[in-house]
Design a protein around this motif. Structure first.
Motif, PDB file in Angstrom:
ATOM      1  N   LEU A   1       0.687  -1.223  -0.152  1.00 52.01           N
ATOM      2  CA  LEU A   1       0.042  -0.152   0.048  1.00 52.01           C
ATOM      3  C   LEU A   1       0.875   1.315  -0.063  1.00 52.01           C
ATOM      4  O   LEU A   1       0.582   2.272  -0.761  1.00 52.01           O
ATOM      5  CB  LEU A   1      -1.059  -0.058   1.281  1.00 52.01           C
ATOM      6  N   ASN A   2       1.776   1.243   0.807  1.00 50.02           N
ATOM      7  CA  ASN A   2       2.766   2.356   1.056  1.00 50.02           C
ATOM      8  C   ASN A   2       3.506   2.591  -0.411  1.00 50.02           C
ATOM      9  O   ASN A   2       3.686   3.909  -0.973  1.00 50.02           O
ATOM     10  CB  ASN A   2       3.845   2.346   2.285  1.00 50.02           C
TER      11      ASN A   2
ATOM     12  N   GLY B   1       2.387   1.834  -3.337  1.00 46.95           N
ATOM     13  CA  GLY B   1       1.503   2.273  -4.408  1.00 46.95           C
ATOM     14  C   GLY B   1       1.190   3.689  -4.067  1.00 46.95           C
ATOM     15  O   GLY B   1       1.385   4.529  -4.963  1.00 46.95           O
ATOM     16  N   LYS B   2       1.155   4.195  -2.553  1.00 46.11           N
ATOM     17  CA  LYS B   2       1.008   5.587  -2.367  1.00 46.11           C
ATOM     18  C   LYS B   2       2.196   6.560  -3.093  1.00 46.11           C
ATOM     19  O   LYS B   2       2.159   7.388  -3.565  1.00 46.11           O
ATOM     20  CB  LYS B   2       0.606   5.789  -1.056  1.00 46.11           C
ATOM     21  N   LEU B   3       3.321   5.917  -2.790  1.00 41.00           N
ATOM     22  CA  LEU B   3       4.561   6.591  -3.112  1.00 41.00           C
ATOM     23  C   LEU B   3       4.711   6.794  -4.663  1.00 41.00           C
ATOM     24  O   LEU B   3       5.137   7.810  -5.029  1.00 41.00           O
ATOM     25  CB  LEU B   3       5.798   5.653  -2.582  1.00 41.00           C
TER      26      LEU B   3
ATOM     27  N   THR C   1       2.106   6.800  -6.897  1.00 41.55           N
ATOM     28  CA  THR C   1       1.164   7.863  -7.168  1.00 41.55           C
ATOM     29  C   THR C   1       1.741   9.272  -6.972  1.00 41.55           C
ATOM     30  O   THR C   1       1.633  10.344  -7.916  1.00 41.55           O
ATOM     31  CB  THR C   1      -0.044   7.536  -6.448  1.00 41.55           C
ATOM     32  N   LEU C   2       2.212   9.548  -5.744  1.00 44.99           N
ATOM     33  CA  LEU C   2       2.745  10.734  -5.313  1.00 44.99           C
ATOM     34  C   LEU C   2       3.946  11.214  -6.154  1.00 44.99           C
ATOM     35  O   LEU C   2       4.065  12.475  -6.503  1.00 44.99           O
ATOM     36  CB  LEU C   2       3.368  10.710  -3.844  1.00 44.99           C
TER      37      LEU C   2
ATOM     38  N   GLN D   1       2.493  12.171  -9.587  1.00 46.84           N
ATOM     39  CA  GLN D   1       1.921  13.643  -9.376  1.00 46.84           C
ATOM     40  C   GLN D   1       2.825  14.718  -9.374  1.00 46.84           C
ATOM     41  O   GLN D   1       2.684  15.827  -9.727  1.00 46.84           O
ATOM     42  CB  GLN D   1       0.906  13.620  -8.047  1.00 46.84           C
TER      43      GLN D   1
ATOM     44  N   THR E   1       8.993  13.000   2.078  1.00 50.29           N
ATOM     45  CA  THR E   1       8.711  11.645   2.808  1.00 50.29           C
ATOM     46  C   THR E   1      10.029  10.870   3.176  1.00 50.29           C
ATOM     47  O   THR E   1      10.120  10.154   4.054  1.00 50.29           O
ATOM     48  CB  THR E   1       8.198  10.870   1.608  1.00 50.29           C
TER      49      THR E   1
END
Length: 466
Positions: free
Chosen positions: A332-333, A335-337, A339-340, A343, A419
């Motif tokens: 999960l982390n 994937g979030k990373l 995406t960020l 972006q 991050t």
């Protein structure tokens, strides 16, 4: 008229008197009280011998003092053997003392008491200075004569009683002139060798004269200075010497000294047997207690192996759940990373900054053309227009700076570096693909780890399942 043959000089007359005295008065014994005692640097003693009705001068030369053990004092009643003579230089009648001894007590007895009182006042006999004997000595030093029966008796007793100790003999004279100094040297050597746990100074029995070396001050002070515990065993049980008072322990005989210095082998064996029995009894009690505790545990846990299997199975289940949850959270982390990161690319300020730069260049060119046009029309307004131009340029630059700062702040919020600064990292493969699973790499592959302050290039040497 008088006869000239009967006239003498003073010195001739005194010489005649001296010869007459020496030839007609034999060496004799006299008893009296010492007074006016003096000891000049020459080492000779001078005093007067008196009674209630008269007195006479006396001289005791240094060579005649060798056999005098006591210390003469004023007021002491003495018996002297002396030869009468006349000291011609002063015309004094005097006695040349050959021997002196105290009245009522022997020469050696008085010397013994005098030295005893002297050393006692100095504290050499105080119990505070007495050292304890070791319980199990490894080496015993004996100060005695190698020719006497004393050392053989001591070795015999030690061999029978405690054969584990080593015996070192420090040979010395124990009787005669110079023996006290020899004994003192032997005591000092034994102590300074640092090899002995206890010392025994010993000799057999004898008269007071035979034992006198052990009553000398030089030996007493040597014994007092030793750091090793010392036992004095001189003469028989009824004999007492100054060495006995100064030593840490007095033994009645040399054999008794050997017994005092060591434990009894039979007693040690008996104590060992007692300790063995106590150990066996203690071990049995402990075993009984442990058996009882095991029985209690068996009652509480009838099948411990089954319980262990159950706990092992539960442990495997929880381990599997923990591993699955860990993988899920990490995925999960990641994937979030990702995406960020995408972006962040889309909101990159590089294109915007370039566009702003182009606009600024065009604006400056247009303004310049207008200025030239206005200058051509009206030179009088040049100064005013220059001021307006400078103000416009400053305002425009300030406006663009503010916009750039806003863009940088927004970019910083979206930056992955924030991050990373909180302890996270981005691991990618050698083709710059973000690493999301262990299945995407192989042993020997190269990987790059992005940290807040730099990159780490690594090679995979081992892959494990969580």
């Amino acid at each position: 008229m008088f006869n000239i043959d009967e006239i003498y000089t003073v010195s001739d007359f005194l010489s005649l008197c001296n010869k007459t005295i020496e030839n007609n008065i034999p060496t004799c014994w006299l008893q009296g009280e010492i007074s006016n005692l003096s000891r000049p640097a020459s080492g000779h003693w001078y005093f007067s011998l008196k009674d209630s009705r008269g007195q006479i001068r006396c001289a005791l030369f240094r060579l005649n003092q060798r056999n005098i053990k006591f210390n003469p004092e004023n007021g002491m009643e003495v018996l002297v053997r002396a030869a009468p003579t006349l000291y011609e230089a002063r015309g004094d009648f005097q006695l040349i003392i050959q021997h002196v001894e105290p009245v009522g007590v022997g020469n050696l007895n008085l010397a013994f008491e005098q030295l005893k009182n002297k050393l006692k006042k100095e504290g050499l006999f105080d119990t505070i200075h007495k050292k304890s004997l070791p319980k199990e000595p490894k080496t015993i030093g004996v100060i005695s004569s190698s020719n006497g029966a004393v050392i053989r008796d001591i070795v015999k007793v030690l061999h029978r009683r405690y054969p584990f100790a080593e015996v070192l003999l420090f040979d010395s004279m124990v009787q005669g002139e110079g023996s006290a100094e020899r004994l003192a040297t032997a005591v000092q050597m034994a102590d300074e060798s640092n090899r002995c746990d206890v010392l025994i100074i010993a000799r057999g029995g004898g008269s007071l004269e035979d034992l006198w070396a052990f009553n000398e001050e030089v030996l007493a002070r040597a014994i007092f200075m030793v750091k090793t515990p010392l036992i004095s065993a001189v003469g028989h049980e009824t004999d007492t010497t100054i060495a006995d008072f100064v030593s840490d322990v007095r033994a009645p005989t040399p054999s008794a000294a050997a017994m005092m210095a060591t434990p009894d082998r039979l007693e040690l064996l008996s104590n060992t047997d007692k300790l063995y029995l106590q150990l066996r009894q203690f071990s049995k009690q402990k075993l009984t207690l442990y058996k009882h505790q095991i029985n209690q545990l068996k009652i509480r846990i009838p099948t411990p192996s089954k319980q262990l299997y159950l706990f092992s199975q539960q442990l495997d289940y929880f381990t599997s759940r923990l591993s699955h949850q860990t993988k899920t959270i990490v995925g999960l982390n990641q994937g979030k990373l990702t995406t960020l990161f995408e972006q962040l690319k889309q909101h990159s300020p590089i294109a915007s900054i370039q566009h702003k730069k182009e606009i600024n260049v065009l604006s400056k060119q247009q303004l310049t053309q207008q200025i030239y046009h206005l200058v051509g029309q009206n030179n009088s307004t040049l100064h005013a227009l220059s001021e307006r131009l400078e103000q416009s340029i400053n305002a425009l630059v300030e406006s663009q700076k503010n916009k750039l700062s806003s863009c940088i702040i927004g970019l910083n919020h979206l930056s992955p570096l924030n991050t990373l600064s909180r302890g996270y990292s981005i691991t990618s493969t050698d083709n710059n693909q973000v690493l999301l699973s262990k299945n995407t790499v192989k042993i020997g592959s190269s990987i790059t780890t992005q940290l807040a302050d730099g990159k780490i290039y690594s090679k995979v040497s081992k892959i494990e399942n969580n």
